[in-house]
Every structure is written in structure tokens, then in C-alpha cells.
Scaffold this motif. Structure first.
Motif, PDB file in Angstrom:
ATOM      1  N   PRO A   1       0.972  -0.961  -0.060  1.00 48.37           N
ATOM      2  CA  PRO A   1       0.364  -0.104  -0.320  1.00 48.37           C
ATOM      3  C   PRO A   1       0.864   1.886   0.007  1.00 48.37           C
ATOM      4  CG  PRO A   1       0.127  -0.843   1.908  1.00 48.37           C
ATOM      5  CD  PRO A   1       0.841  -1.762   1.191  1.00 48.37           C
ATOM      6  N   PRO A   2       0.691   2.205  -0.205  1.00 46.83           N
ATOM      7  CA  PRO A   2       1.120   3.311  -0.346  1.00 46.83           C
ATOM      8  C   PRO A   2       1.421   4.086   0.869  1.00 46.83           C
ATOM      9  CG  PRO A   2      -1.471   3.596  -1.322  1.00 46.83           C
ATOM     10  CD  PRO A   2      -0.705   2.589  -1.183  1.00 46.83           C
ATOM     11  N   LEU A   3       2.376   4.362   1.201  1.00 46.71           N
ATOM     12  CA  LEU A   3       3.059   4.535   2.041  1.00 46.71           C
ATOM     13  C   LEU A   3       2.386   5.866   3.198  1.00 46.71           C
ATOM     14  CD1 LEU A   3       6.812   5.943   1.203  1.00 46.71           C
ATOM     15  CD2 LEU A   3       6.561   3.740   2.643  1.00 46.71           C
ATOM     16  N   ALA A   4       1.389   6.925   2.525  1.00 42.10           N
ATOM     17  CA  ALA A   4       0.989   7.474   3.483  1.00 42.10           C
ATOM     18  C   ALA A   4       0.153   6.481   4.283  1.00 42.10           C
ATOM     19  CB  ALA A   4       0.028   8.299   2.483  1.00 42.10           C
ATOM     20  N   LEU A   5      -0.755   5.661   3.333  1.00 44.96           N
ATOM     21  CA  LEU A   5      -2.264   4.687   3.687  1.00 44.96           C
ATOM     22  C   LEU A   5      -1.481   3.225   5.119  1.00 44.96           C
ATOM     23  CD1 LEU A   5      -4.937   4.008   3.453  1.00 44.96           C
ATOM     24  CD2 LEU A   5      -4.081   2.107   1.565  1.00 44.96           C
ATOM     25  N   ALA A   6       0.070   3.097   4.301  1.00 39.47           N
ATOM     26  CA  ALA A   6       0.616   2.210   5.794  1.00 39.47           C
ATOM     27  C   ALA A   6       1.157   2.830   7.000  1.00 39.47           C
ATOM     28  CB  ALA A   6       1.885   2.213   5.101  1.00 39.47           C
ATOM     29  N   GLU A   7       1.676   4.007   6.554  1.00 39.48           N
ATOM     30  CA  GLU A   7       1.669   4.806   7.975  1.00 39.48           C
ATOM     31  C   GLU A   7       0.629   5.144   8.716  1.00 39.48           C
ATOM     32  OE1 GLU A   7       5.026   8.509   9.081  1.00 39.48           O
ATOM     33  OE2 GLU A   7       3.923   8.222   6.398  1.00 39.48           O
ATOM     34  N   VAL A   8      -0.626   5.141   8.408  1.00 37.30           N
ATOM     35  CA  VAL A   8      -2.054   5.977   8.917  1.00 37.30           C
ATOM     36  C   VAL A   8      -2.417   4.263   9.417  1.00 37.30           C
ATOM     37  CG1 VAL A   8      -4.482   6.557   8.570  1.00 37.30           C
ATOM     38  CG2 VAL A   8      -2.422   7.691   7.814  1.00 37.30           C
ATOM     39  N   ALA A   9      -2.389   2.881   8.467  1.00 38.49           N
ATOM     40  CA  ALA A   9      -2.516   1.918   9.338  1.00 38.49           C
ATOM     41  C   ALA A   9      -1.669   1.770  10.920  1.00 38.49           C
ATOM     42  CB  ALA A   9      -1.933   0.567   8.586  1.00 38.49           C
TER      43      ALA A   9
ATOM     44  N   ALA B   1      -4.645   7.744  -8.977  1.00 40.54           N
ATOM     45  CA  ALA B   1      -4.474   9.231  -8.586  1.00 40.54           C
ATOM     46  C   ALA B   1      -5.280   9.684  -7.834  1.00 40.54           C
ATOM     47  CB  ALA B   1      -4.619  10.647  -9.558  1.00 40.54           C
ATOM     48  N   GLY B   2      -6.637   8.993  -7.877  1.00 40.16           N
ATOM     49  CA  GLY B   2      -7.930   9.032  -7.336  1.00 40.16           C
ATOM     50  C   GLY B   2      -6.980   8.616  -5.101  1.00 40.16           C
ATOM     51  N   ALA B   3      -7.150   7.022  -4.989  1.00 39.87           N
ATOM     52  CA  ALA B   3      -6.641   6.664  -4.121  1.00 39.87           C
ATOM     53  C   ALA B   3      -5.117   7.326  -3.441  1.00 39.87           C
ATOM     54  CB  ALA B   3      -6.309   4.894  -4.820  1.00 39.87           C
ATOM     55  N   LEU B   4      -3.762   7.407  -4.262  1.00 34.79           N
ATOM     56  CA  LEU B   4      -3.318   8.250  -3.935  1.00 34.79           C
ATOM     57  C   LEU B   4      -3.414   9.505  -2.962  1.00 34.79           C
ATOM     58  CD1 LEU B   4      -0.286   7.857  -6.420  1.00 34.79           C
ATOM     59  CD2 LEU B   4      -0.901   7.195  -4.589  1.00 34.79           C
TER      60      LEU B   4
END
Lengths: 444, 342
Positions: free
Chosen positions: A163-171, A209-212
Motif C-alpha cells: 500500500p502507499p506509504l501514507a496509508l501504511a503509516e496511518v495504518a 491518482a484518486g486513491a493516492l
């Protein structure tokens, strides 16, 4: 007698041959839709497999086997479900004008007539329509085999995608917050749900783009909430630390000011996007500045240390450098300063003291005006690059809407320049010429 | 099996066909150019049926009856139907007579007591008089004053009616029409035949006709016709044909008000047998039924008002019916259903 037997055999053999023919046509006719459907199905399977770059040999073999089975079934049915011999005899005797002699002979009431030449086509078959339908459907198969088709190779990204880094970090934040029991469960569940929504999407869509953008937004939102939480906890911790070393000479007004700040910090902890856990909140609300004697210094120290630990944990999650922490502090301060219109704090809200309640124009507001949905009031004065033209430019109507003939009011010296012409308007502008003439005649 | 015991043999059929051929030749010698009509009359005789002949005056309707009477040696009676004719004028009346000093009523037989009754212009008599023939035609007896009197065997009614000059006429009721096996149209002959008629006939001079068959022989022929085998296929065909005359049974018969009766089906079977015998066959074929059906069904079907307004007649309707109802019962595949026999 043998002669009659020969006659009987002759006619019956002809009749059986015709019956087989009729049966074949009947079953072929019934199998035409099945054949067409089978062809279309095979074509669809071939196209699908070619699209996936899989082997199609087995489909062709299956189709061939299906045809063989169908032929076998037709053969059995033709033999088994023959139309009555009687009906075929009737057709022959009608064609040969034998006056029902064959059917009557078949019943055994008259002798069989001598053999005659039977016309080869007693039944005319309309082959064209069913055959054309089958042929057209058969043409689909070679078309499906030769039509150029680009198969979609599986994306290497989709196989080992992370998953994108941002998402992984939030997780990871969600996991840590859950372990620390730092924030309220409901808010944590909401955040967790938002993370799951993004994570459960197909891996191919993770980097669209939307998911990011969504992941970035979520990350920003969570980071802001965490930083606010850390800041408020830090503030609370500082206050509690101050309470421990409070001089005896402190004025009641200063005490009440401290209490006000403390309450504000508590309110911030409670109403933030990630509110503090209910248990911790309860303990902190128990601190009463007016009855500090009721709390021992141990209890206050314990509370302060817990606040400090939590603030450090929250900041640790954010993993901010000093520079980032400073920038965040500035950001937080700017938020506080820009809450204009209230005038509760040290700075007067922009617009002056006579402006009244509400946000000044082009100032920060936590709320969007429901009346002007097209306007973005949250645009700051510092950054106008993303503001729409309508947000920054305003036009006013300089021309007066008043008519030149309107009453202009009394003039100097007590005289009037205009007596008004309200009634005349009706006469002049509202009536058609014919109506006006009638009214004028009437009032003469 | 019982039916097989009384079945007509091919030899008997051939012999009967020869005799009937003689009869046919004799009548055709007088009734020039009316071979088909003559055949239908013979079929009606062999079927014990009554005939209604319709045609313009002077076409030979009465002559036909007289000729058959002569060649068969049958006792013939003729009644000219008029509006003032009474039932008793046909059936007979009880007459008061004195015998040995005692007065009593004695039944005086009317013209109906004959083998072949010619009811000329039957539609000119009142319905009351027309109905006097009902019992005689169906049951071959007459009941007068509560007493029944059997008619001689064989008994046939050959009625004629004129399709024009309909003023003052009484159209035959359906019940009366149903008792006629055939309604035959007597038409004009071809010009060539007309020339022969002009050459051979003189006004007031009756043609000399020899008797070729006795009444007993005719009765025997009628009995033989009854022994002609009627295949099940033909029975089913007759049933389907009669059933299809009723409204709603077929797509095209929405113009029918009333269809044919079971009596028509019985008559059709009998006429089919007679035609088979006339052709020397021992079994009835569907072609026989198709040949006699127009003459049997035509006067029994009542078309509705819409059909009459559109100018459709029963003859055309029956022809359509015969095209739609096929002897073949087994439904063919759709690809074959349009196949026509070459």
C-alpha cells in the motif's frame, strides 16, 4: 400371396425411408437453436481464453466432442422417435392419388397396390433459414480464433504491491493508538474503517491518482489530529507541572486564568478529531483549580507524567523532527490566532471591535457558509493561488436602480420639484391603447 | 371383426360399379353435359339421401328427376308447391266413406306415398306445408290423425327451388334444409353441349329412356354401399372437417354463425361410401369426402351478417375449409410444413 408381400415390402420400405428423413429434419430443426447457442458459447470461451493468453485446444476438442455427441443423439432420436408410418403412407398415397389404398392396406382391409415410382421429394424442406443460421454461427468460431486480441498481462505491481506509504503509516498509527489506548474507541474505529476502505480496494487501484490523493488526505487529516492531540496533551502536562510548583502568592485572577487555559486544553482534547480516551479524560476533569488541596502532589505528578508520556507517544508516532515540530507549532498558533471575530484571546479579531460577531472576510473559519456554497471561505490570505476569481474579486452595482421620474424628495425652500406620477404609470404603461381609450371616454 | 364379416369384397364392388356405370350412362344420355350432377344424384340415391336442386328455370331439374325415375323404374309422384298448398295435400287426408252401411274415416294417401317424390319449387309453399315433409324425409313415415303410415322403400325426395323470383316464397328453415343430404346447383351447360341438346330435343316430345335398374337392384346397391369400409383415418377426417365448421375452431371461420350438424357428418360418411362404390372401391378415401363435402356442408352452414355483407357465400367458405383441414393429422416440423405434394 408372395406378390402381395413384395408389394407390402416395397411400400413399407419407402415409407420407412421417408419417416427417417422427416425425423432427421424434425430433430435437426430442434437442434438448430442449441447448435447456435453452443457455437456462440464456444466463441465466448475462446475469446476469453485468448484474452487471458491461455490454451484453447481443449475448447476445440470439447466442441468437436459435443458435435459428435449431438450427432449420436440425433441418430438415436431419429431411430426412436419416428413419425407414424401411417402418416408417411398417407403422404405417399396422396401424392400418387391412390385414394387411401396404402393406409387401408396397412390396416389389412385391402390388398397392397402394385409398386409405383415414388417421387423423390414428397416433402419439401425449407433448409435455407436454419442452415444459414447455423452457418453464420459457425463462422463466429474462426472469427474468434483469428480476430486480433491484446491480452492483458498481469501487472508486476499488482502481484507484490504494497500500500502507499501514507496509508501504511496511518495504518501503523491506528495499531499504535489501539495498543496505547490513547484515543476514544469510536474515533479510532472510524479512522480504522477509513484505512480499511482504502486498503481493501484492488491492488491495481492503490496507486491511481484518486486513491493516492485519498490516502494523502487521510494521512494529513490523521497527522493533524495526532499533532493537535499531542500539543494539547503537552499543554495540559505543562499546566499540571506548573500546578506542582505554584507559588502561594498567586492571585485568584491568575488562578482563574490558568484554569481557563486548562479547560480550553481539555476541550481541545475532547473535541478534536482524535479525542482523548474517556478514562483519561475523566481523570483530568477531576482536577479542580479552586480545590487543589483535595489532590495530593503525588496524584498531580502522576497525572502530569501520564500526560507527558501520552504526548511523547503521539509525537513519537508522528516521528517529527524538531523542525517539523516547530512548523507544526507555528501552524497551531496560526490556527488559534486566526479564529477571528471572537476577541476572547489576547489579539483583537481583524475588523475592529465594532464589526460584531462572525468571521472577517477572507479569514480562517472552521465552518463553511451554507449560504454561499460556491465560495471557499477557508482560503487564507497568505495563499491566494488556489482561490477562485469569485473568491477574491467582488463587483458592485454602481448605477442606481431608481428611475429618473421617481420622486426625489422635497427641495430647499419648502417647494417640491416633482409631485410624483404614480397614478399616471397605470394609465400610460399598463393599459393597451384600446383599454386606455375606453377608460378615458368613461371618465370624461 | 363383425364389420369384417359384412365387408364388401372387391369383386362385389367391381360388379356394382359396372351396374352403376350403366345407370350413369343411361342418365347422361338424356341429361347432356351434366355428368357431375348425375354422379352426385346417384351418390345421393345410394346414400338414401334427399336432394335439393337449385337452379334457374329450364335447366333440366325436373327432367333429371323424371329421367332417374324412368331408368330406375321407380314410382314417382310430383307436387307443385304453391302458397295455398296444405299439408294434407302432400301427406293425404282421412276421407269419410260408407261401407256396408257404416260410415268411417279411411286414410287417403297423398302424393308422398311414392318412391321418388318431386317437390317442385318447394320454397313457394308455406312453412306449415313444408314441415309436412319433415317426418316423411327423416323417418320414412307419415302420421295423420294420430295414425302413422309407412312410406314405400326406397323413398327419396327431390326438391327443386328457384334462386330468383323470391317474392312470395318461404325460405326453407334450417331444420328442413338439414334433412336434405345434398343441395346441388344446376348450372348451364357448355355451348357445345347446348348444340347437342338443340339437335336432339323437340318441344313436347319426351326422350325415350330405357329402364336399366330395378327398384330392388337399387335397394341392393344401397345395402352394398353400406358395406363399404370406412377407415378410421377417414372417420377422423370427417369429424375434424365438421368440427371446423363451427365458430372459433379455425382461424378463418369467424364469419360462421352456425356450423354443420352431426347429421351432416353421418351423411358425409354415407356419401363417401356411395362414391367409393360408384368408383368400384371397397373403402372410402379422403378424396371421396373432399368431393362430397361442398354439397353436404354448403346448405348447413349459416354465415353471420358480416360475411353476408362482405359477399361471402357458403360455397367459398367450404372450399377454404377444405384447404385448411388436411387429412394428415401428424404435425410436421416447421421446415416441412410448407411442403406441398407435387
Amino acid at each position: 400371396m408372395q406378390v402381395f408381400n413384395r408389394h407390402e415390402q416395397f411400400w413399407l420400405s419407402r415409407a420407412r425411408r421417408l419417416a427417417c428423413f422427416v425425423n432427421t429434419v424434425a430433430w435437426l430443426e430442434r437442434l438448430v437453436p442449441v447448435a447456435i447457442a453452443l457455437n456462440v458459447l464456444v466463441c465466448c470461451v475462446v475469446l476469453y481464453l485468448r484474452g487471458r493468453d491461455l490454451s484453447i485446444d481443449w475448447v476445440l476438442w470439447c466442441g468437436l466432442a459435443g458435435l459428435c455427441v449431438a450427432a449420436l443423439v440425433i441418430g438415436i432420436l431419429v431411430w426412436w422417435r419416428r413419425i407414424p408410418l401411417f402418416a408417411v403412407l398417407l403422404r405417399i398415397e396422396t401424392a400418387l392419388q391412390l385414394n387411401n389404398q396404402l393406409t387401408t392396406a396397412h390396416e389389412g382391409h385391402v390388398s397392397w397396390p402394385p409398386p409405383q415410382m415414388v417421387a423423390p421429394h414428397l416433402y419439401l424442406v425449407a433448409w435455407r433459414r436454419p442452415l444459414l443460421a447455423v452457418l453464420f454461427s459457425c463462422l463466429l468460431l474462426p472469427l474468434a480464433l483469428i480476430v486480433p486480441i491484446g491480452f492483458a498481462a498481469p501487472s508486476p505491481l499488482a502481484e507484490n504491491a504494497s500500500p502507499p506509504l501514507a496509508l501504511a503509516e496511518v495504518a501503523s498509527w491506528v495499531e499504535q493508538l489501539s495498543a496505547e489506548e490513547l484515543v476514544e474507541e469510536q474515533a479510532l474505529e472510524a479512522l480504522s474503517e477509513a484505512v480499511s476502505d482504502l486498503q481493501n480496494r484492488p491492488t491495481e487501484d492503490w496507486y491511481t491518482a484518486g486513491a493516492l490523493e485519498a490516502a494523502e488526505n487521510l494521512h494529513e487529516h490523521a497527522a493533524n489530529a495526532l499533532s493537535v492531540l499531542a500539543h494539547e496533551l503537552q499543554t495540559t502536562s505543562s499546566l499540571l507541572q506548573g500546578l506542582q510548583h505554584l507559588p502561594d502568592s498567586i492571585l485568584p485572577s491568575q488562578m482563574s486564568q490558568l484554569e481557563e487555559i486548562y479547560k480550553e486544553a481539555l476541550q481541545g482534547l475532547e473535541s478534536g478529531a482524535l479525542p482523548l480516551s474517556a478514562e483519561m479524560m475523566q481523570q483530568m476533569k477531576q482536577v479542580d483549580f479552586k480545590q487543589l488541596a483535595s489532590l495530593s502532589s503525588e496524584q498531580i505528578r502522576d497525572l502530569q507524567s501520564r500526560c507527558e508520556l501520552m504526548a511523547q507517544a503521539a509525537q513519537g508516532m508522528l516521528n517529527m523532527s524538531d523542525e517539523e515540530r516547530e512548523r507544526l507549532q507555528q501552524y497551531y498558533d496560526s490556527l488559534k490566532e486566526c479564529e477571528g471575530g471572537q476577541g476572547e484571546r489576547q489579539q483583537t479579531a481583524p475588523g475592529g471591535i465594532q464589526r460584531g460577531r462572525g468571521d472577517a472576510e477572507m479569514s480562517y473559519s472552521n465552518y463553511r457558509s451554507p449560504d454561499e456554497a460556491a465560495l471557499t471561505e477557508a482560503v487564507s490570505n497568505q495563499d491566494l493561488r488556489r482561490a477562485a476569481i469569485a473568491d477574491t474579486i467582488r463587483t458592485t452595482m454602481s448605477n442606481s436602480q431608481e428611475s429618473g421620474d421617481a420622486f426625489t424628495g422635497p427641495s430647499e425652500g419648502g417647494g417640491v420639484e416633482s409631485h410624483g406620477s404614480g397614478g399616471d404609470t397605470v394609465w400610460i404603461d399598463r393599459l393597451t391603447p384600446a383599454e386606455r381609450k375606453v377608460l378615458q371616454e368613461h371618465f370624461k | 371383426m363383425e364389420e369384417t364379416a359384412h365387408m364388401l369384397t372387391e369383386a362385389q364392388a367391381a360388379k356394382a360399379a359396372n351396374q352403376l356405370q350403366e345407370l350413369r350412362t343411361a342418365v347422361n344420355g338424356v341429361m347432356l353435359g351434366q355428368a357431375e350432377l348425375v354422379d352426385m344424384v346417384i351418390i345421393a340415391l345410394l346414400s338414401r339421401g334427399h336432394l335439393l336442386l337449385e337452379g334457374l328455370p329450364g335447366l333440366g331439374k325436373t327432367e333429371m328427376v323424371k329421367t332417374f325415375s324412368a331408368v330406375l323404374g321407380l314410382d314417382t309422384g310430383r307436387v307443385q308447391f304453391t302458397p295455398d298448398l296444405l299439408p294434407g295435400d302432400i301427406t293425404g287426408n282421412p276421407m269419410l266413406t260408407e261401407e256396408d252401411g257404416q260410415r268411417k274415416f279411411v286414410f287417403q294417401q297423398g302424393p308422398v306415398f311414392t318412391n321418388l317424390l318431386l317437390a317442385d319449387e318447394i320454397n313457394r309453399a308455406s312453412p306449415k306445408t313444408q314441415s309436412a315433409l319433415l317426418e316423411a324425409m327423416q323417418e320414412h313415415r307419415v302420421t295423420v290423425a294420430g295414425e302413422s303410415h309407412l312410406l314405400p322403400r326406397p323413398f327419396f325426395v327431390f326438391a327443386t327451388q328457384n334462386p330468383i323470383e323470391l317474392e312470395g316464397t318461404y325460405p326453407l328453415p334450417e331444420a328442413q334444409l338439414d334433412r336434405f343430404l345434398f343441395k346441388l346447383q344446376v348450372t348451364r351447360v357448355a355451348p357445345g353441349v347446348l348444340e347437342q341438346i338443340i339437335q336432339h330435343r323437340r318441344p313436347g316430345v319426351e326422350p325415350v329412356v330405357a329402364q336399366v335398374m330395378s327398384a330392388e337392384a337399387l335397394t341392393e346397391m344401397i345395402d352394398l354401399a353400406g358395406e363399404v369400409y370406412l377407415p378410421d383415418l377417414v372417420v377422423r377426417f370427417i369429424a375434424r372437417l365438421v368440427e371446423s365448421t363451427h365458430p372459433g375452431e379455425l382461424d378463418g371461420n369467424s364469419m360462421v354463425k352456425f356450423g354443420a350438424s352431426p347429421r351432416a357428418a353421418i351423411g358425409m360418411a354415407a356419401a363417401g361410401r356411395a362414391r367409393a362404390l360408384l368408383q368400384g372401391r371397397v373403402h372410402v378415401s379422403c378424396e371421396d369426402i373432399q368431393a362430397v363435402a361442398p354439397h353436404i356442408l354448403g346448405h348447413r352452414i349459416v354465415l353471420n351478417y358480416q360475411a353476408r355483407m362482405e359477399g361471402m357465400d357458403t360455397h367459398a367458405f367450404v372450399q377454404t375449409l377444405l384447404e385448411q383441414v388436411s387429412p394428415e393429422e401428424t404435425p410436421l416440423p416447421r421446415s416441412l410444413s410448407t411442403a406441398k405434394v407435387k
